[in-house]
Structures are given as structure tokens and as C-alpha cells.
Scaffold this active site. Structure first.
Site, PDB file in Angstrom:
ATOM      1  N   ASP A 118     -23.260  31.263 -22.079  1.00  0.00           N
ATOM      2  CA  ASP A 118     -22.807  30.499 -20.892  1.00  0.00           C
ATOM      3  C   ASP A 118     -21.362  31.120 -20.516  1.00  0.00           C
ATOM      4  O   ASP A 118     -20.212  30.898 -21.165  1.00  0.00           O
ATOM      5  CB  ASP A 118     -22.803  28.887 -21.420  1.00  0.00           C
ATOM      6  CG  ASP A 118     -22.143  28.272 -20.115  1.00  0.00           C
ATOM      7  OD1 ASP A 118     -21.510  28.568 -19.038  1.00  0.00           O
ATOM      8  OD2 ASP A 118     -22.067  27.024 -20.402  1.00  0.00           O
ATOM      9  N   TYR A 174     -29.840  16.700 -14.302  1.00  0.00           N
ATOM     10  CA  TYR A 174     -28.791  17.151 -13.773  1.00  0.00           C
ATOM     11  C   TYR A 174     -28.297  16.196 -12.601  1.00  0.00           C
ATOM     12  O   TYR A 174     -29.470  15.607 -11.873  1.00  0.00           O
ATOM     13  CB  TYR A 174     -28.899  18.431 -12.912  1.00  0.00           C
ATOM     14  CG  TYR A 174     -28.995  19.503 -14.072  1.00  0.00           C
ATOM     15  CD1 TYR A 174     -28.236  19.976 -14.847  1.00  0.00           C
ATOM     16  CD2 TYR A 174     -30.283  20.297 -14.086  1.00  0.00           C
ATOM     17  CE1 TYR A 174     -28.223  21.184 -15.686  1.00  0.00           C
ATOM     18  CE2 TYR A 174     -30.497  21.221 -14.859  1.00  0.00           C
ATOM     19  CZ  TYR A 174     -29.427  21.590 -15.699  1.00  0.00           C
ATOM     20  OH  TYR A 174     -29.611  22.781 -16.549  1.00  0.00           O
ATOM     21  N   HIS A 176     -24.175  18.438 -15.419  1.00  0.00           N
ATOM     22  CA  HIS A 176     -25.213  18.223 -16.702  1.00  0.00           C
ATOM     23  C   HIS A 176     -25.104  16.887 -17.122  1.00  0.00           C
ATOM     24  O   HIS A 176     -23.796  16.658 -17.944  1.00  0.00           O
ATOM     25  CB  HIS A 176     -25.123  19.392 -17.616  1.00  0.00           C
ATOM     26  CG  HIS A 176     -26.103  19.560 -18.649  1.00  0.00           C
ATOM     27  ND1 HIS A 176     -26.211  20.616 -19.537  1.00  0.00           N
ATOM     28  CD2 HIS A 176     -27.257  18.938 -18.561  1.00  0.00           C
ATOM     29  CE1 HIS A 176     -27.275  20.646 -19.941  1.00  0.00           C
ATOM     30  NE2 HIS A 176     -27.919  19.508 -19.795  1.00  0.00           N
ATOM     31  N   SER A 208      -3.116  -0.602  -6.805  1.00  0.00           N
ATOM     32  CA  SER A 208      -2.825   0.126  -8.350  1.00  0.00           C
ATOM     33  C   SER A 208      -3.661   1.446  -7.966  1.00  0.00           C
ATOM     34  O   SER A 208      -3.865   1.932  -6.666  1.00  0.00           O
ATOM     35  CB  SER A 208      -3.490  -0.617  -9.227  1.00  0.00           C
ATOM     36  OG  SER A 208      -3.258   0.049 -10.290  1.00  0.00           O
ATOM     37  N   GLY A 217     -18.166  12.616 -21.258  1.00  0.00           N
ATOM     38  CA  GLY A 217     -16.677  12.926 -21.208  1.00  0.00           C
ATOM     39  C   GLY A 217     -16.354  14.437 -21.627  1.00  0.00           C
ATOM     40  O   GLY A 217     -17.227  15.053 -21.955  1.00  0.00           O
ATOM     41  N   TYR A 245       9.955  -8.781 -16.039  1.00  0.00           N
ATOM     42  CA  TYR A 245       9.741  -8.432 -17.283  1.00  0.00           C
ATOM     43  C   TYR A 245       8.397  -7.950 -17.528  1.00  0.00           C
ATOM     44  O   TYR A 245       7.922  -6.871 -17.979  1.00  0.00           O
ATOM     45  CB  TYR A 245      10.058  -9.572 -18.178  1.00  0.00           C
ATOM     46  CG  TYR A 245       9.841  -9.347 -19.581  1.00  0.00           C
ATOM     47  CD1 TYR A 245      10.562  -8.554 -20.259  1.00  0.00           C
ATOM     48  CD2 TYR A 245       8.635 -10.147 -20.401  1.00  0.00           C
ATOM     49  CE1 TYR A 245      10.346  -8.328 -21.829  1.00  0.00           C
ATOM     50  CE2 TYR A 245       8.346  -9.978 -21.782  1.00  0.00           C
ATOM     51  CZ  TYR A 245       9.202  -8.956 -22.307  1.00  0.00           C
ATOM     52  OH  TYR A 245       9.289  -8.807 -23.822  1.00  0.00           O
ATOM     53  N   ASN A 298       0.968  -1.198  -0.062  1.00  0.00           N
ATOM     54  CA  ASN A 298      -0.132  -0.081   0.074  1.00  0.00           C
ATOM     55  C   ASN A 298       0.792   1.263   0.021  1.00  0.00           C
ATOM     56  O   ASN A 298       0.407   2.170  -0.354  1.00  0.00           O
ATOM     57  CB  ASN A 298      -1.106   0.020   1.210  1.00  0.00           C
ATOM     58  CG  ASN A 298      -1.734   1.168   1.540  1.00  0.00           C
ATOM     59  OD1 ASN A 298      -2.669   1.587   0.829  1.00  0.00           O
ATOM     60  ND2 ASN A 298      -1.214   1.907   2.378  1.00  0.00           N
ATOM     61  N   TYR A 317       3.836   7.996 -11.493  1.00  0.00           N
ATOM     62  CA  TYR A 317       2.952   7.404 -10.669  1.00  0.00           C
ATOM     63  C   TYR A 317       2.074   6.180 -11.499  1.00  0.00           C
ATOM     64  O   TYR A 317       1.713   4.942 -10.982  1.00  0.00           O
ATOM     65  CB  TYR A 317       1.807   8.312  -9.980  1.00  0.00           C
ATOM     66  CG  TYR A 317       0.851   8.019  -8.971  1.00  0.00           C
ATOM     67  CD1 TYR A 317       1.072   7.150  -7.802  1.00  0.00           C
ATOM     68  CD2 TYR A 317      -0.570   7.815  -9.321  1.00  0.00           C
ATOM     69  CE1 TYR A 317       0.061   6.874  -7.064  1.00  0.00           C
ATOM     70  CE2 TYR A 317      -1.550   7.391  -8.688  1.00  0.00           C
ATOM     71  CZ  TYR A 317      -1.091   6.996  -7.144  1.00  0.00           C
ATOM     72  OH  TYR A 317      -2.039   6.689  -6.665  1.00  0.00           O
ATOM     73  N   GLY A 374     -19.881  21.624 -22.648  1.00  0.00           N
ATOM     74  CA  GLY A 374     -20.758  20.483 -23.115  1.00  0.00           C
ATOM     75  C   GLY A 374     -21.728  20.669 -24.042  1.00  0.00           C
ATOM     76  O   GLY A 374     -21.810  19.878 -25.065  1.00  0.00           O
ATOM     77  N   PHE A 394     -24.071  13.302 -21.727  1.00  0.00           N
ATOM     78  CA  PHE A 394     -22.515  13.622 -21.540  1.00  0.00           C
ATOM     79  C   PHE A 394     -21.827  12.737 -20.901  1.00  0.00           C
ATOM     80  O   PHE A 394     -22.156  12.570 -19.774  1.00  0.00           O
ATOM     81  CB  PHE A 394     -22.364  14.989 -21.172  1.00  0.00           C
ATOM     82  CG  PHE A 394     -23.315  16.295 -21.804  1.00  0.00           C
ATOM     83  CD1 PHE A 394     -22.804  16.653 -23.127  1.00  0.00           C
ATOM     84  CD2 PHE A 394     -24.564  16.595 -21.358  1.00  0.00           C
ATOM     85  CE1 PHE A 394     -23.775  17.684 -23.660  1.00  0.00           C
ATOM     86  CE2 PHE A 394     -25.356  17.405 -21.818  1.00  0.00           C
ATOM     87  CZ  PHE A 394     -24.894  18.057 -23.112  1.00  0.00           C
ATOM     88  N   LYS A 435       1.985   2.194 -10.941  1.00  0.00           N
ATOM     89  CA  LYS A 435       0.644   1.701 -10.659  1.00  0.00           C
ATOM     90  C   LYS A 435       0.245   0.401 -11.560  1.00  0.00           C
ATOM     91  O   LYS A 435      -0.703  -0.302 -11.169  1.00  0.00           O
ATOM     92  CB  LYS A 435      -0.537   2.635 -10.221  1.00  0.00           C
ATOM     93  CG  LYS A 435      -0.252   3.530  -9.255  1.00  0.00           C
ATOM     94  CD  LYS A 435      -0.081   2.646  -7.955  1.00  0.00           C
ATOM     95  CE  LYS A 435      -0.406   3.416  -6.685  1.00  0.00           C
ATOM     96  NZ  LYS A 435      -0.200   2.578  -5.384  1.00  0.00           N
TER      97      LYS A 435
END
Length: 906
Positions: free
Chosen positions: A808, A757, A699, A149, A858, A467, A98, A163, A831, A856, A167
């Protein structure tokens, strides 16, 4: 069902002075374990040492009637940590690897020292502790290992090349330990937790941290460490009460005739097929797989050799003319073939090898190509290698990190020198060369890195702990570089070849020899080095004429909303946690993964009615409150043209940009803007929520319908807002918020909107206020077949600055400091701008629509390229997805448009 306990079991937990490790220690002790609490006590960046952290944990355990001892050794001194366990308790049964530190920096700024320090603590420390405990595990025919990980290890993460490398390396390490430990009842697994700890406290906002207590992670660790656990070599994502196995999924891929007709051009022609996971029409040997080892290459190459010559008709031209490519380990074997192929396609090739590379150079020159030798060791001479390239050609365009060595040995017999030497070549060498080439790539806004991994790295392999861990580390490193390089047109991909070379000769059966030539791998590498390669951060397996893609697949999992989740929950829900039969996901980024987990954790359909303590009279009181007037929005052709231009309209499309054009019109998604030009939009649903914080609003979906056709290009629109549904999801709420916009003079309905939302850390009644259109609630799953249409949509670096003028004005989209505060490396695109760009691309192909719905999934950064994929599902319905080409993620999913005309133009 008997309870899980650890009576008489000795557990070593590294990094146990705080965070996850501390909580693990307390829980193991409660269940009867004798705990070795290891903690060096240093700062988060690895500096210093203080025994107090471990002592505090031990004191608490003893105070509660448990048994524990403190250990203050560095994890690199794993033998001393195990010695503490043996001296005090006689043996060791469980190891929880850990311990960890952070040394975050971009590729441009990360030093070798920072990289190696993180590798030392996370990976080499895990090796040292596990190696010292292994003889005890073997002797007693019992051992449990849990490697820690991270989402960064699975998907890569900006600024964390070190990192993420460490991991992901721990995954390959666990897989190999599982294979070697099977006959000794040694089980090794890995978890990727997102939890509140010293590390995450510095990078996550407080509201999110509240959901990420270590108490939500510990139950899984306890189960995997128990005698009842039979799982081994498996990975799990865990956060906020969500538990799910994640495994490799390999596409059925494509077979090519492995002869002279197998070229980079035919790879380019069929590249999308390699990435296609729809195997419904494929033979059994090309079905998707969920593997723990390399593919059945004997069958694949046998079938490939039966094929006719590869058809290159219609294939795109592939050229590397004047590109400067550095290929390491190219004096022989795979590297030599790569070098010859790159030269054949016009590249200037620097042939690196720690031995004399002139033979490869001479062969290239004899064939009419250009090459230059470099005799240096990638393990220690990376600066000299890059200097040689620059001194000769002045720049570098493509880097192929191919150099490798083998030092195979069973884990019990593997020496530290054998572990270190393999890591230095494969992992440290790959990082250093990439780091040193990076500034040249950034300066010219072009770079291609092809990192060679191995199926041993992806799946683990007996006798190859060194390896496999190093090759697995390359996966996390590469994915991080792909994320960081996206804005500078630096693309990084990973290839696991199956080919016969001098290095791998000993692992091939006699009947397999001479079947897997190195030149059967080179065509893919050449294409991955081109200007036009459409992907980055992808992993490919290849050999014998077959190429496939490899990605993560996550089970639906199980969710616990209990305040104190127990190990028994894991035991009782193990089938759900490991069930891949329905509702699987294929996350490709930490954001995509965490958003899906957050959504799943919110899905508590069993909330007790008694939690809803609002008085029935509240509703009547609300009605008596003074209401704001419904907003009236005045707009004209200037607003319309500004919006259309933001979505890509040009002077070649006068109907969008010239008010006097006979067909002047507005892109229908214009109808959502009222929600950003009225304060009443949010105020109208805030009163339904308790503890509402607008900063915690996401959203999730948007539905829009145009009721009056064509929509007006000027006028006054009056909008009323109303809630449609509020649904408690644990400690979160999903609210569907509706609006109707009418002509202020005639009262004619023009637009209706529904915004869904997801709001964290608030409460609401479970209530439906109005019915929803069928189109708004349809899931619109993308078909498992190739799209009927796809188009790339470049996003300007400056688009957010233009788009925000339509209403916006959220600083998240323009202010770098604000974006950093929200944990984004730079401002993100709106978005609804991605929504509109997708809509216009579909209009240009299929014609106008009057309904659109999308989810949405991503983020998009200005400067990236969107790829809109569309499927004709009926005469009037087009299902679509919007991908981010640069990062291989999906920005919009579960989406569709309903056409105004009778049929789609396709």
C-alpha cells in the site's frame, strides 16, 4: 400541525453577512421575523471592517418582501447592536450568537493575542449582546438564545486551542442562561454545526463542502428560536441533514473510603473501573447518569464512609520522585492540599499564589518534602511564574492549573468587570501557563497538565455565568492540548472537584460542611501526574470518596434527505432527535463524530426507485466489455518476513522471521495484500458506480477468511474480484467488494476477502450480487463488561514507512504535505496495519484464527500506542476493540476473530 412562524418577533443575528448567519437571516425573514443583520464585515481573521456584507443581506430580504435592518457594530459593543433592534423595532425576542473568526495555530506558536482575539469575538461578544438583551427578555417574559458552538468545542481540535476554548465556553454559558432564564420563559440552547461557511471553506475539501450547506443547519436554529420550543440548556450536533441532541454521560464510577488509606496507589489500581460504563452490577447510587448538575455527593460520601479501608494490595507503585510540578493557587484550599500530596510522592513543588505562599512551602519542608514559593498573579504574571520555576529547577514536568476566583452574580446584575476578571484567571491564565510550559514539555518528550474545571463548567450554575463559561472553556482547551500533545507524550486531563474550601464555603449547606475535604481530591491528581497514566483528554468528577468519568453521549438522531429541509421536519422528528433509548454513540473526536454523521446521513433506505434510471440492457453490455486478466501475485518468504516484522514480529519469534524455522508461518491477515497489489481490485467495481472518484472512498470494514490451513508462505495466488452488494445511501454508495484467491497451480481456494467501502458523491443500483458469510455481517458489539484481556501495542514512528513496502504505497501514510492536503496534521498509519497489529496481538494470546472481521472507526498516527481489548464470547470467538491510548479514541470496533482451535487460550 400549525406551521412555525416569527410574525412580530425581532431577531438579532451576529456575523450575518455570510455563511450560516446570512442564511439564518433570510429564513427568519421569510417566516415573518424582523431581522437585525449584524456584521462587522471584517476578514475571517478578524481584521478590518466593511458594512457591505450586512447591506447585501438586508437588500435581499427587503427585495423578497421581508423586514430587516443592518448593524455594523463589533459584537463586543453588544449594547449598540441591541440598541439598533430597539430603535427600529421596539424590542428583541431572539438572539443567534453566530459571529466568529479563526486564528489557528499550534500551542507552540499561538500567542496570547491570537487566543484572546478569538475568545473576544466568540465568547465575550456573545456575553455583550445577550447581556444587553436580557432586560427586554425579562420584562416581556420571553426570550430565545442559540449559541453557536462547534465540533472543536465538543471534542477539541488540532491547532485550535483558542477556537475550541471559546466554543466550549459557549456551552457552559448556555447552560447557565437556561437555568437563570427558566422563570422568565427564556430558553437558551447551543448547536455544534459542521456547515459550509467562510471558515470551513478554508479547511474542508470541496466534495465534503457540497453536503454541508447552511440550509441543512437553519431548520434546527429556527425551531430552537421559536415560541413552540420548550427545550432549554440542551446541545445539538447538526450537519448535512443530520440532527441529534448530545448530552453529558457520567459513569457510575468508584467509591473509595475517604480516610488515610485513600491514596494515589489505590486510584491507580482501580483506575480502569472509573472509566468503565458497565453499571449492570452496581447499586443505584453508582449507576450511570445523564446529568444537568453535580452528583448526589451526600449519598455518595455517606456510602463511602461505610466502606472498609481501601485495599492497596497489588497496587502499582506511584512515584513522582524528582518531578518538578507547578501548582497555581496553592497558598490555601485545594491547591495547598495538592501541593502537600505531590511533595509527599517525591515531587519538587513550586507553590504559586497571588498571596504569600510560604506557609504551604514551610509545611511541605517540615514534612520532609521540597518546595519553592512563587507569589504572582496568574491573570497577568504567567511569564514571571514560569521563569521562577525554570530559574529554580531548570525545567518543569507537571502543571496543575488550579488558581481561581469567584465573582458570583445573577446574569442581570453581572458587570463586565466581573465577567472579565473571572475569565482572566481561569481561562486566560490556564492557557498562558500551558503555552509557556509547552516548549519544555516538547523538549523532554514528557509533560502532564491537570486542569481544574468545575461542575458549574460542565453543567452550568445559577449566578455563575462568568465562572461556568470560563470553566467550560477549559474543557475545549484541554481536549485540544491533549490532541496536540499526544505525539510528544504530553498528557492533559481535566478534574472537576467537589470540596470545601474558603472560596466555595458559601455554597455548602451547614449539614454538608466538613464532609468534603480537599485531600479527598489529591490522590487522583497525583496519579494523573505520573508517567504511567494511560489516558489523555479525559474529564473526571471527584469528591467525598467518589470518582467518576464524564463523556459525551449522542442520540441516534434524525436524518433529512430533502433538498430543502424545513423547520417542520425538526418539529415532527423532535422525539427522534432527542431519543437516547437506542443506538447512542460516544464520540471522542471531531473525526469520529463526523464519520459517524456521514455514515448516518448516507443511510437513506427510502430512496425512490425512480432515481435508478439505468437501462436494463447496460448489464449485458458490460459483460461484452473486454475483461482484464485475473491478477497473479507471486510472493516468497521475503514478503512474508517483511509483513510479519511490520506487525511487530521480533527475533524472539523465529517462526515469523526465519524461513528455516520448523514452524515458519505468516500472520493470516497477509491474505488481504492482494487487493493492494492489483489494479483490477478497484477497476472491478468502478464500472458499477456512476461519478466514481477514488479520492472519495473510505474503507469502512474488512472481512478475511483463510480457507487452506496453514496459509502458504510462498507461491502464486490468482485472484478474482466480484461485487457482493451495492447500496445507495442518499447521494453516496456503500459497496461490499469481494475477492477469492486460489493457488494458481492447484486451484485450491486460499483466501477470501470482503472490503466494505463508503464512497461519497456517486450513484449505483441497489443490488445484491452474492451471499455473505454470517461472520462478515455480525455486528460483534463489545460487551458492557471489563475485557477478559487487554494489551498495549506501541506503534513506531517509522512503522508506516516499513509497512508500505508490503504494497500500500498511498502517500497519505508517508508524505506530510499530502497528509496536510487531506486535512491531517501529519501522515496517518494504514488502517490495515492497525488491523494486522491487532490480529497479531490476539494471536499471541489466543492462538491462530481463520476468520477476522473489523470496522474502522478512527485514525492512528505513527508513534501512538494501541490498546487491544478482547472478550471471549464463545469457545472459538473473540470479540475485540482497538483503542488509541494517546487520544482516547477507538480505531477498530465491531470486530472479532474465529479461532482455528476448539477453545481460546485464556
Amino acid at each position: 400541525m400549525s406551521p412555525v412562524d416569527f410574525k412580530d418577533k425581532v431577531v438579532i443575528i451576529t456575523g450575518a453577512g455570510g455563511g450560516l448567519g446570512k442564511y439564518y437571516s433570510l429564513e427568519f425573514a421569510k417566516l415573518g421575523a424582523k431581522v437585525v443583520v449584524n456584521d462587522l464585515g471584517g476578514a475571517l481573521n478578524g481584521q478590518g471592517g466593511n458594512s457591505k456584507a450586512a447591506d447585501v443581506v438586508v437588500d435581499e430580504i427587503v427585495k423578497n418582501g421581508g423586514v430587516a435592518v443592518a448593524d455594523y457594530n463589533n459584537v463586543l459593543d453588544g449594547d449598540k447592536i441591541v440598541e439598533t433592534a430597539v430603535k427600529n423595532f421596539g424590542t428583541v425576542h431572539v438572539i443567534i450568537n453566530n459571529a466568529g473568526i479563526l486564528r489557528d495555530a499550534s500551542m507552540k506558536k499561538m500567542t496570547e493575542k491570537d487566543y484572546k482575539l478569538v475568545i473576544d469575538v466568540h465568547l465575550n461578544g456573545a456575553f455583550a449582546v445577550t447581556k444587553a438583551a436580557w432586560p427586554y427578555f425579562q420584562k416581556q417574559k420571553y426570550g430565545r438564545i442559540v449559541n453557536t458552538s462547534s465540533p472543536a468545542g465538543l471534542y477539541g481540535n488540532f491547532g485550535q486551542a483558542n477556537y475550541a476554548s471559546a466554543k466550549s465556553a459557549l456551552l457552559g454559558f448556555a447552560e447557565t442562561l437556561a437555568k437563570e432564564g427558566a422563570k422568565y420563559n427564556i430558553k437558551a440552547n447551543a448547536i455544534a454545526p459542521l456547515a459550509r461557511s467562510r471558515m470551513t471553506e478554508s479547511i474542508l475539501p470541496p466534495p465534503m463542502l457540497e453536503k454541508l450547506g447552511p440550509e441543512k443547519v437553519a431548520p434546527l436554529v429556527l425551531y430552537l428560536s421559536s415560541a413552540e420550543n420548550e427545550l432549554t440548556g440542551q446541545f445539538f450536533e447538526v450537519a448535512a441533514g443530520f440532527y441529534a441532541q448530545i448530552r453529558w454521560e457520567r459513569s457510575g464510577g468508584v467509591l473509595f473510603k475517604p480516610d488515610q488509606s485513600f491514596t494515589a496507589e489505590v486510584v491507580a489500581k482501580r483506575f480502569s473501573e472509573i472509566l468503565d460504563y458497565d453499571d449492570s452490577r452496581k447499586p443505584e447510587y453508582l449507576k450511570n447518569q445523564y446529568p444537568f448538575m453535580l452528583n448526589d455527593y451526600a449519598t455518595l460520601t455517606n456510602e463511602a464512609r461505610k466502606l472498609p479501608a481501601n485495599d492497596a494490595s497489588g497496587a502499582p507503585t506511584v512515584s513522582l520522585k524528582d518531578k518538578v510540578v507547578l501548582i497555581t493557587g496553592a497558598g490555601a484550599g485545594l491547591g495547598k492540599e495538592y501541593a502537600k500530596w505531590f511533595a509527599k510522592y517525591g515531587a519538587k513543588v513550586v507553590v504559586n499564589d497571588f498571596k504569600d505562599a510560604t506557609k504551604t512551602v514551610d509545611e511541605i519542608k517540615a514534612a520532609g518534602g521540597e518546595a519553592w514559593p512563587d507569589q504572582h498573579d496568574v491573570a497577568k504574571d504567567s511569564e514571571a511564574i514560569i521563569k521562577n520555576v525554570i530559574d529554580k529547577y531548570g525545567t518543569i514536568d507537571i502543571l496543575v492549573n488550579n488558581a481561581g476566583i469567584l465573582r458570583d452574580r445573577s446574569f442581570a446584575k453581572m458587570s463586565k468587570q466581573e465577567w472579565d476578571s473571572v475569565q482572566q484567571v481561569h481561562l486566560i491564565g490556564t492557557f498562558n501557563l500551558s503555552r509557556l510550559a509547552w516548549p519544555y514539555f516538547v523538549e523532554k518528550q514528557f509533560g502532564r497538565i491537570i486542569n481544574i474545571t468545575s461542575t458549574s463548567g460542565i453543567y452550568g450554575n445559577f449566578g455563575q455565568a462568568n465562572y461556568s463559561s470560563s470553566k467550560a472553556g477549559i474543557l475545549g482547551l484541554s481536549k485540544t492540548m491533549a490532541i496536540e500533545g499526544a505525539k510528544n507524550n504530553i498528557k492533559v486531563n481535566i478534574v472537576a472537584p467537589h470540596a470545601e474550601t474558603a472560596m466555595t464555603l458559601t455554597i455548602f449547606r451547614e449539614q454538608d460542611k466538613n464532609l468534603y475535604h480537599a485531600d479527598q481530591v489529591a490522590p487522583l491528581l497525583v496519579y494523573l501526574g505520573t508517567d504511567d497514566v494511560p489516558v489523555t483528554g479525559e474529564t473526571f468528577e471527584i469528591g467525598g470518596g467518589w470518582i467518576g468519568n464524564t463523556r459525551w453521549q449522542r442520540a441516534k438522531g434524525a436524518v433529512s434527505h430533502d433538498e430543502h429541509t424545513t423547520v417542520e421536519f425538526i418539529k415532527e422528528h423532535l422525539n427522534e432527535i432527542t431519543d437516547f433509548t437506542t443506538d447512542t454513540e460516544n464520540p471522542k473526536s471531531t473525526t469520529e463524530s463526523s464519520m459517524a454523521i456521514l455514515s448516518a446521513v448516507g443511510g437513506d433506505d427510502d430512496d425512490d426507485d425512480e432515481d435508478e434510471e439505468e437501462d436494463e440492457g447496460d448489464e449485458e453490455e458490460d459483460e461484452e466489455d473486454e475483461e482484464e486478466d485475473d491478477p497473479v501475485w507471486r510472493f516468497d518468504d521475503r514478503d512474508v518476513i517483511l509483513y510479519n516484522i511490520a506487525l511487530g514480529a521480533t527475533t524472539k519469534q523465529l517462526k515469523y522471521v526465519y524461513e528455516n524455522d520448523s514452524d515458519f508461518q505468516v500472520i493470516p491477515t497477509f491474505g488481504h495484500l492482494i487487493t493492494f497489489n492489483s489494479g483490477k481490485s478497484q477497476n472491478s467495481f468502478a464500472k458499477l458506480l456512476r461519478n466514481f472518484n477514488p479520492m472519495l472512498l473510505l474503507h469502512g470494514e474488512h472481512y478475511l477468511k483463510v480457507h487452506s490451513w496453514p496459509p502458504p508462505t510462498e507461491g502464486e495466488i490468482k485472484t478474482t474480484f466480484e461485487p457482493i452488494a451495492t447500496t445507495p445511501k442518499g447521494t453516496n454508495v456503500v459497496i461490499v467488494h469481494g475477492s477469492k484467491s486460489v493457488d494458481n497451480k492447484s486451484g485450491e481456494l486460499i483466501y477470501s476477502n470482503e472490503a466494505t467501502y463508503f464512497i461519497r458523491n456517486c450513484q449505483a443500483d441497489n443490488k445484491v450480487y452474492a451471499d455473505r458469510p454470517a461472520f462478515a455481517t455480525n455486528q460483534f458489539l463489545a460487551p458492557k463488561r471489563a475485557p477478559d484481556y487487554q494489551v498495549d501495542v506501541p506503534v513506531s514512528e517509522d512503522l508506516a514507512a516499513l509497512y508500505r513496502l508490503s504494497g500500500d504505497r498511498n502517500p497519505l501514510h508517508i508524505d506530510p504535505n499530502f497528509a496536510k492536503g487531506a486535512k491531517f496534521p501529519k501522515p496517518i498509519l494504514h488502517g490495515m496495519c492497525t488491523y494486522g497489529l491487532s490480529a497479531k496481538a490476539l494471536i499471541d494470546k489466543f492462538g491462530m484464527f481463520n476468520e477476522i472481521k473489523a470496522r474502522f472507526t478512527g485514525i492512528v498516527f505513527p508513534g501512538e500506542t494501541l490498546r487491544v481489548l478482547a472478550w471471549k464470547e464463545s469457545d472459538d470467538t473473540i470479540v475485540f476493540q482497538t483503542h488509541v491510548v494517546d487520544r482516547g479514541t477507538i480505531a477498530i470496533n465491531n470486530a472479532a476473530i474465529k479461532l482455528v482451535g476448539d477453545k481460546a487460550k485464556i
